[in-house]
Design a protein around this motif. Sequence first.
Motif, PDB file in Angstrom:
ATOM      1  N   GLY A 104       0.567  -1.314  -0.023  1.00  0.00           N
ATOM      2  CA  GLY A 104       0.063  -0.432   0.061  1.00  0.00           C
ATOM      3  C   GLY A 104       0.722   1.028   0.156  1.00  0.00           C
ATOM      4  O   GLY A 104       0.039   1.942  -0.342  1.00  0.00           O
ATOM      5  N   VAL A 105       1.862   1.136   1.023  1.00  0.00           N
ATOM      6  CA  VAL A 105       2.592   2.298   0.791  1.00  0.00           C
ATOM      7  C   VAL A 105       3.537   2.459  -0.247  1.00  0.00           C
ATOM      8  O   VAL A 105       3.347   3.672  -1.388  1.00  0.00           O
ATOM      9  N   LEU A 106       3.965   1.525  -1.069  1.00  0.00           N
ATOM     10  CA  LEU A 106       4.483   1.346  -2.639  1.00  0.00           C
ATOM     11  C   LEU A 106       4.150   1.783  -3.323  1.00  0.00           C
ATOM     12  O   LEU A 106       3.502   2.436  -4.479  1.00  0.00           O
ATOM     13  N   GLN A 107       1.862   1.632  -3.550  1.00  0.00           N
ATOM     14  CA  GLN A 107       1.157   2.281  -4.413  1.00  0.00           C
ATOM     15  C   GLN A 107       1.158   3.696  -4.674  1.00  0.00           C
ATOM     16  O   GLN A 107       0.912   4.162  -4.976  1.00  0.00           O
ATOM     17  N   HIS A 108       0.689   4.173  -2.752  1.00  0.00           N
ATOM     18  CA  HIS A 108       0.957   5.829  -2.472  1.00  0.00           C
ATOM     19  C   HIS A 108       2.324   6.776  -3.309  1.00  0.00           C
ATOM     20  O   HIS A 108       2.145   7.588  -3.302  1.00  0.00           O
ATOM     21  N   ILE A 109       2.875   5.768  -2.997  1.00  0.00           N
ATOM     22  CA  ILE A 109       4.077   6.269  -3.639  1.00  0.00           C
ATOM     23  C   ILE A 109       4.014   6.643  -5.410  1.00  0.00           C
ATOM     24  O   ILE A 109       4.153   7.845  -5.466  1.00  0.00           O
ATOM     25  N   VAL A 110       4.173   5.480  -5.918  1.00  0.00           N
ATOM     26  CA  VAL A 110       4.176   5.953  -7.366  1.00  0.00           C
ATOM     27  C   VAL A 110       2.908   6.324  -8.010  1.00  0.00           C
ATOM     28  O   VAL A 110       2.260   6.931  -9.264  1.00  0.00           O
ATOM     29  N   ALA A 111       1.685   6.090  -6.696  1.00  0.00           N
ATOM     30  CA  ALA A 111       0.286   6.755  -7.229  1.00  0.00           C
ATOM     31  C   ALA A 111       0.374   8.469  -7.405  1.00  0.00           C
ATOM     32  O   ALA A 111      -0.017   9.726  -8.479  1.00  0.00           O
ATOM     33  N   VAL A 112       1.271   8.696  -6.340  1.00  0.00           N
ATOM     34  CA  VAL A 112       2.181  10.543  -6.561  1.00  0.00           C
ATOM     35  C   VAL A 112       2.850  10.880  -7.284  1.00  0.00           C
ATOM     36  O   VAL A 112       2.282  11.671  -7.981  1.00  0.00           O
ATOM     37  N   GLU A 113       3.566   9.888  -7.668  1.00  0.00           N
ATOM     38  CA  GLU A 113       4.342  10.526  -8.945  1.00  0.00           C
ATOM     39  C   GLU A 113       3.784  10.282  -9.825  1.00  0.00           C
ATOM     40  O   GLU A 113       4.137  11.062 -10.887  1.00  0.00           O
ATOM     41  N   LEU A 114       2.887   9.393 -10.179  1.00  0.00           N
ATOM     42  CA  LEU A 114       1.878   9.416 -11.613  1.00  0.00           C
ATOM     43  C   LEU A 114       1.290  10.259 -11.838  1.00  0.00           C
ATOM     44  O   LEU A 114       0.852  10.994 -12.993  1.00  0.00           O
ATOM     45  N   ARG A 115       0.646  10.462 -10.372  1.00  0.00           N
ATOM     46  CA  ARG A 115      -0.913  11.817 -10.621  1.00  0.00           C
ATOM     47  C   ARG A 115      -0.037  13.388 -10.599  1.00  0.00           C
ATOM     48  O   ARG A 115      -0.764  14.061 -11.296  1.00  0.00           O
ATOM     49  N   TYR A 116       0.952  13.445  -9.964  1.00  0.00           N
ATOM     50  CA  TYR A 116       1.716  14.946 -10.134  1.00  0.00           C
ATOM     51  C   TYR A 116       1.990  14.960 -11.621  1.00  0.00           C
ATOM     52  O   TYR A 116       2.473  15.713 -11.980  1.00  0.00           O
ATOM     53  N   ALA A 117       3.154  13.609 -11.762  1.00  0.00           N
ATOM     54  CA  ALA A 117       3.283  14.130 -13.244  1.00  0.00           C
ATOM     55  C   ALA A 117       2.688  13.909 -14.612  1.00  0.00           C
ATOM     56  O   ALA A 117       2.853  14.336 -15.358  1.00  0.00           O
ATOM     57  N   GLU A 118       1.205  13.800 -14.428  1.00  0.00           N
ATOM     58  CA  GLU A 118       0.079  14.407 -15.406  1.00  0.00           C
ATOM     59  C   GLU A 118      -0.706  15.063 -15.395  1.00  0.00           C
ATOM     60  O   GLU A 118      -0.822  16.051 -16.149  1.00  0.00           O
ATOM     61  N   ARG A 119      -0.376  15.923 -14.429  1.00  0.00           N
ATOM     62  CA  ARG A 119      -1.073  17.384 -13.881  1.00  0.00           C
ATOM     63  C   ARG A 119      -0.186  17.703 -14.708  1.00  0.00           C
ATOM     64  O   ARG A 119      -0.102  18.975 -15.431  1.00  0.00           O
ATOM     65  N   LEU A 120       1.756  17.693 -14.738  1.00  0.00           N
ATOM     66  CA  LEU A 120       2.454  18.683 -15.633  1.00  0.00           C
ATOM     67  C   LEU A 120       2.082  18.460 -16.657  1.00  0.00           C
ATOM     68  O   LEU A 120       2.705  19.920 -17.456  1.00  0.00           O
ATOM     69  N   ALA A 121       1.824  17.626 -16.678  1.00  0.00           N
ATOM     70  CA  ALA A 121       1.950  17.057 -18.520  1.00  0.00           C
ATOM     71  C   ALA A 121       0.095  17.627 -18.980  1.00  0.00           C
ATOM     72  O   ALA A 121       0.087  17.482 -20.055  1.00  0.00           O
ATOM     73  N   GLY A 122       0.093  18.727 -17.877  1.00  0.00           N
ATOM     74  CA  GLY A 122      -1.621  18.773 -18.747  1.00  0.00           C
ATOM     75  C   GLY A 122      -2.439  18.106 -19.128  1.00  0.00           C
ATOM     76  O   GLY A 122      -3.810  17.845 -19.243  1.00  0.00           O
ATOM     77  N   LEU A 123      -2.693  16.318 -18.375  1.00  0.00           N
ATOM     78  CA  LEU A 123      -3.337  15.182 -17.984  1.00  0.00           C
ATOM     79  C   LEU A 123      -3.666  15.120 -16.892  1.00  0.00           C
ATOM     80  O   LEU A 123      -3.762  15.697 -15.883  1.00  0.00           O
TER      81      LEU A 123
END
Length: 169
Positions: free
Chosen positions: A47-66
Amino acid sequence: MSIPQLSAEEVLAWLEKTSAEWQALLEQHRDLLAVSCDIAGTTTIGGVLQHIVAVELRYAERLAGLPATDYAHIAFDSVEAIYSTHDRAVALLRGQLAREVNWDERIDFVTRSMGPASATRRAVLFHSMLHSIRHYAQLATLVRQAGIKPGWPMDYLFMDMELKTPGKD
C-alpha cells in the motif's frame, strides 16, 4: 559567490537509482508487499508503494496537462505493477523536462487529503520526486524490522562520493 543547486535531472537520477534498488529488493523478497505498516494511511508495504507511485504518476500527469489517474486504479498487487506505474510517471516527467516549460507557472489540482490547491510547476515536480525518497526511507526501517537489510547506500551523498584508500592520494 554562487549558490550550489541540484537540478531536476540530478534529483530524478537519485529517484531512479533508489527506485531501481527497491524494485530489485522487492523482486527478491516479494513477501514484503504484505508486511503490515501504517505509513500514509496504508496497511501494508504494498500500500505504501502504491502511494509512492500514485503520487509520482498523478503529479506527472498534472504537469503534462493530463487528467490524474484515479488512485483506486493504480495497481499494487505485484512488484511489476507497482514499477510499471513508476516507469509511466518517470516517462511523463522526462517529457516535461525535455520541453520548454514555465516552471514558475501555478497549476491547480485537487489533493486527496486537503482538497483543491495550487502550486508552481517547480514545486509539484520536486515534491513528486522527494516525496518518493522520503517514503522509501521509511520503508527501509520496516524492511529491516522484517529481517531484510537493504544492501545499498541510500543517501544522496553516494550519487557522487568517491572512497579514498587510507594512505593513498
